[in-house]
Design a protein around this motif. Structure first.
Motif, short mmCIF file in Angstrom:
data_model
loop_
_atom_site.label_atom_id
_atom_site.label_comp_id
_atom_site.label_asym_id
_atom_site.label_seq_id
_atom_site.Cartn_x
_atom_site.Cartn_y
_atom_site.Cartn_z
N SER A 190 0.82 -1.22 0.00
CA SER A 190 0.00 0.00 0.00
C SER A 190 0.85 1.27 0.00
CB SER A 190 -0.94 0.01 1.22
OG SER A 190 -0.21 -0.04 2.44
N GLY A 191 2.17 1.11 0.16
CA GLY A 191 3.06 2.25 -0.02
C GLY A 191 3.42 2.99 1.26
N SER A 192 4.33 3.94 1.11
CA SER A 192 4.84 4.69 2.25
C SER A 192 3.78 5.60 2.86
CB SER A 192 6.05 5.51 1.84
OG SER A 192 5.72 6.41 0.80
N TYR A 193 2.80 6.06 2.04
CA TYR A 193 1.77 6.95 2.57
C TYR A 193 0.99 6.25 3.68
CZ TYR A 193 -2.30 10.01 2.79
OH TYR A 193 -3.29 10.84 3.23
N ASN A 194 0.75 4.98 3.53
CA ASN A 194 0.07 4.19 4.58
C ASN A 194 1.06 3.44 5.45
OD1 ASN A 194 -2.68 4.77 3.88
ND2 ASN A 194 -2.43 3.46 2.09
N PHE A 195 2.32 3.84 5.38
CA PHE A 195 3.41 3.23 6.15
C PHE A 195 3.41 1.73 5.95
CE2 PHE A 195 5.90 2.57 10.19
CZ PHE A 195 7.01 3.29 9.76
N TRP A 196 3.29 1.34 4.69
CA TRP A 196 3.31 -0.06 4.27
C TRP A 196 2.31 -0.92 5.05
CZ3 TRP A 196 7.60 3.04 4.76
CH2 TRP A 196 8.26 3.35 3.55
N GLY A 197 1.13 -0.33 5.25
CA GLY A 197 0.03 -1.06 5.86
C GLY A 197 -0.15 -0.84 7.34
N LEU A 198 0.83 -0.27 8.03
CA LEU A 198 0.74 -0.11 9.48
C LEU A 198 -0.28 0.95 9.90
CD1 LEU A 198 4.47 -0.44 10.61
CD2 LEU A 198 2.69 -2.19 10.47
N ASP A 199 -0.67 1.84 8.96
CA ASP A 199 -1.69 2.84 9.29
C ASP A 199 -3.09 2.24 9.28
OD1 ASP A 199 0.20 4.76 9.55
OD2 ASP A 199 -0.18 5.75 7.64
N GLN A 200 -3.23 1.05 8.73
CA GLN A 200 -4.53 0.40 8.63
C GLN A 200 -4.50 -0.88 9.44
OE1 GLN A 200 -3.99 -0.07 4.48
NE2 GLN A 200 -5.16 1.76 3.92
N ALA A 201 -5.65 -1.26 9.96
CA ALA A 201 -5.64 -2.46 10.80
C ALA A 201 -7.04 -3.05 10.90
CB ALA A 201 -5.12 -2.14 12.19
N SER A 202 -7.06 -4.38 11.04
CA SER A 202 -8.28 -5.11 11.35
C SER A 202 -7.97 -5.95 12.59
CB SER A 202 -8.67 -6.02 10.17
OG SER A 202 -9.83 -6.76 10.47
N ILE A 203 -8.92 -6.01 13.52
CA ILE A 203 -8.65 -6.66 14.80
C ILE A 203 -9.82 -7.54 15.22
CG2 ILE A 203 -9.57 -4.74 16.18
CD1 ILE A 203 -7.31 -5.30 18.20
N ARG A 204 -9.52 -8.61 15.93
CA ARG A 204 -10.53 -9.46 16.54
C ARG A 204 -10.11 -9.78 17.96
NH1 ARG A 204 -11.25 -15.08 17.46
NH2 ARG A 204 -13.46 -15.69 17.53
N ILE A 205 -11.05 -9.67 18.89
CA ILE A 205 -10.82 -10.07 20.27
C ILE A 205 -11.79 -11.19 20.61
CG2 ILE A 205 -9.88 -7.86 21.02
CD1 ILE A 205 -12.60 -7.17 22.18
N ALA A 206 -11.35 -12.14 21.43
CA ALA A 206 -12.19 -13.31 21.69
C ALA A 206 -11.92 -13.88 23.07
CB ALA A 206 -11.94 -14.38 20.62
N LEU A 207 -12.94 -14.54 23.61
CA LEU A 207 -12.82 -15.34 24.82
C LEU A 207 -13.21 -16.77 24.45
CD1 LEU A 207 -14.38 -13.10 27.63
CD2 LEU A 207 -11.98 -13.77 27.39
N GLU A 208 -12.37 -17.71 24.85
CA GLU A 208 -12.58 -19.11 24.51
C GLU A 208 -12.40 -19.96 25.76
OE1 GLU A 208 -9.87 -19.77 21.30
OE2 GLU A 208 -10.82 -18.27 20.01
N TYR A 209 -13.31 -20.92 25.97
CA TYR A 209 -13.31 -21.67 27.23
C TYR A 209 -13.41 -23.16 26.95
CZ TYR A 209 -14.68 -23.23 31.88
OH TYR A 209 -14.74 -23.88 33.09
N ALA A 210 -12.60 -23.94 27.69
CA ALA A 210 -12.63 -25.39 27.59
C ALA A 210 -13.61 -25.95 28.62
CB ALA A 210 -11.24 -25.97 27.81
N VAL A 211 -14.78 -26.37 28.14
CA VAL A 211 -15.79 -26.93 29.04
C VAL A 211 -15.26 -28.23 29.64
CG1 VAL A 211 -18.17 -27.75 29.21
CG2 VAL A 211 -17.59 -25.87 27.65
N PHE A 212 -14.63 -29.06 28.82
CA PHE A 212 -13.82 -30.17 29.29
C PHE A 212 -12.69 -30.37 28.29
CE2 PHE A 212 -17.67 -31.92 27.33
CZ PHE A 212 -17.16 -32.71 26.31
N ASP A 213 -11.83 -31.35 28.55
CA ASP A 213 -10.58 -31.45 27.78
C ASP A 213 -10.78 -31.47 26.27
OD1 ASP A 213 -9.25 -31.46 30.14
OD2 ASP A 213 -8.63 -33.56 30.08
N ARG A 214 -11.85 -32.05 25.81
CA ARG A 214 -12.04 -32.21 24.36
C ARG A 214 -13.09 -31.27 23.78
NH1 ARG A 214 -11.49 -38.38 22.26
NH2 ARG A 214 -9.50 -38.89 23.22
N PHE A 215 -13.64 -30.38 24.56
CA PHE A 215 -14.74 -29.55 24.07
C PHE A 215 -14.52 -28.10 24.46
CE2 PHE A 215 -19.18 -27.89 24.72
CZ PHE A 215 -19.48 -27.77 23.37
N MET A 216 -14.52 -27.22 23.44
CA MET A 216 -14.33 -25.79 23.66
C MET A 216 -15.45 -24.99 23.03
SD MET A 216 -10.25 -25.04 23.08
CE MET A 216 -10.48 -23.32 23.61
#
Length: 289
Positions: free
Chosen positions: A75-101
Motif C-alpha cells: 500500500s506504499g509509504s503513505y500508509n506506512f506499508w500497511g501499518l496505518d490500517q488495521a483489522s482486529i478481533r478479540i475473543a474469549l474461549e473456554y474449555a468446558v472439558f478437555d475435548r470440548f471448547m
C-alpha cells in the motif's frame, strides 16, 4: 579356609539368584503390552495461523485471544506499508472439558460477531491403542452488523454465515505436524452479486518445529466451489513463539478477516501479487479450575 570358601560360594549363589530374578523380571516386562500413549502438542496453540488447529485446551481453561492484521505491504509509504490500517478481533474461549471448547469473538472486519463449538472426536495415540490421527469437529456462526450504504433490503438471515469443518491432523515427529481441513461455508448473502451461495474448500497446513519455543507454520485454503473471480484463496505463513503462558504468532497472509467465513470465502487480495498483510495472534490462558 573353609569359612572363606563357604562365604564365596554363598555370594556366588546370591548373585546368580539376583541375576535370574532380574532376567525373569525383564522377560515379564517385555511380555506386557505397551500402554496407550497420548500424542500431545501437535501444534503450539488452538490456531494454525488463520484457521483452527486440532488443539483444545485443558478443562477449565479460559483463553483470551487478540488477532491483528495490518494493511497490505504494497500500500506504499503513505500508509506506512500497511501499518496505518488495521483489522482486529478479540475473543474469549473456554474449555468446558478437555475435548470440548466454546468461544465468542468480535471483529472489526464488517463489524462481525461470531461464536463457535469445537469437539475433539479422536486423539492421536500409539502403543496398545494405535490411533494415527487426531480428528476435531468445528462449527461456527457469524453475523455481520456493518450498515449498508445502499437501499438493498436484507433480512437477519442474510447477515448470517455458518461454517462446518473437520480438522484432521497427524504429528509425524517431534518436529513435523500436518493438518487437512475440509471446510464448508454457507452464506446468507454473497456480496458480489447479492445471491445466496456457499463455498467448499480443503484447507492444508503444517508446522515445522525449530526449537522448543519456535516453529514455522504454513496454511492454504483452496476453494473447490468459489464465489467468483474477484475472490482469492487464503494463504498464510508464520512463526510461532512460545513465551511462558503466551503463544505469540507472527504471520504474513492475504486474508484480512480472522474468522472462517471471511478468510475462506471473502479474501480478495492476491498474496503472490504483493497484497500481503502482516499480523499476529497473541493468547493468554487462565486456569479457572
Amino acid at each position: 579356609m573353609k569359612k572363606l570358601t563357604f562365604t564365596l560360594i554363598l555370594l556366588c549363589l546370591m548373585a546368580m539368584k539376583g541375576y535370574s530374578q532380574d532376567d525373569l523380571l525383564s522377560d515379564l516386562e517385555a511380555e506386557q503390552p505397551e500402554g496407550p500413549q497420548i500424542v500431545t502438542s501437535t501444534f503450539k496453540g488452538t490456531r494454525l495461523i488463520n484457521g483452527h488447529s486440532v488443539e483444545t485446551r485443558k478443562e477449565g481453561t479460559l483463553e483470551f485471544m487478540i488477532s491483528h492484521r495490518f494493511g497490505t505491504l504494497n500500500s506504499g509509504s503513505y500508509n506506512f506499508w500497511g501499518l496505518d490500517q488495521a483489522s482486529i478481533r478479540i475473543a474469549l474461549e473456554y474449555a468446558v472439558f478437555d475435548r470440548f471448547m466454546i468461544g465468542v469473538g468480535r471483529s472489526s472486519y464488517q463489524k462481525t460477531y461470531d461464536g463457535y463449538l469445537k469437539y475433539k472426536l479422536l486423539q492421536q495415540q500409539k502403543g496398545s491403542v494405535n490411533m494415527p490421527i487426531s480428528v476435531v469437529l468445528f462449527s461456527s456462526l457469524a453475523i455481520k452488523t456493518l450498515k449498508r450504504t445502499d437501499d438493498f433490503p436484507v433480512t437477519f438471515d442474510d447477515k448470517l454465515a455458518s461454517t462446518y469443518q473437520m480438522l484432521i491432523a497427524r504429528k509425524f515427529s517431534d518436529r513435523l505436524s500436518l493438518q487437512v481441513s475440509p471446510t464448508f461455508v454457507q452464506y446468507g448473502l454473497i456480496e458480489a452479486n447479492e445471491t445466496r451461495g456457499d463455498v467448499l474448500a480443503i484447507g492444508v497446513g503444517g508446522r515445522l518445529k525449530l526449537t522448543n519455543r519456535l516453529a514455522i507454520n504454513a496454511e492454504y485454503f483452496p476453494q473447490l466451489r468459489d464465489k467468483g473471480d474477484q475472490f482469492q484463496n487464503a494463504f498464510a505463513i508464520g512463526v510461532d513463539i512460545e513465551t511462558g503462558g503466551h503463544v505469540f504468532q507472527l504471520q504474513f497472509t492475504n486474508a484480512t478477516s480472522m474468522i472462517e467465513k471471511g478468510f475462506v470465502g471473502e479474501s480478495t487480495n492476491d498474496f503472490f501479487d504483493g497484497d500481503i498483510h502482516f499480523g499476529f495472534n497473541i493468547s493468554r490462558a487462565f486456569q479457572l479450575k
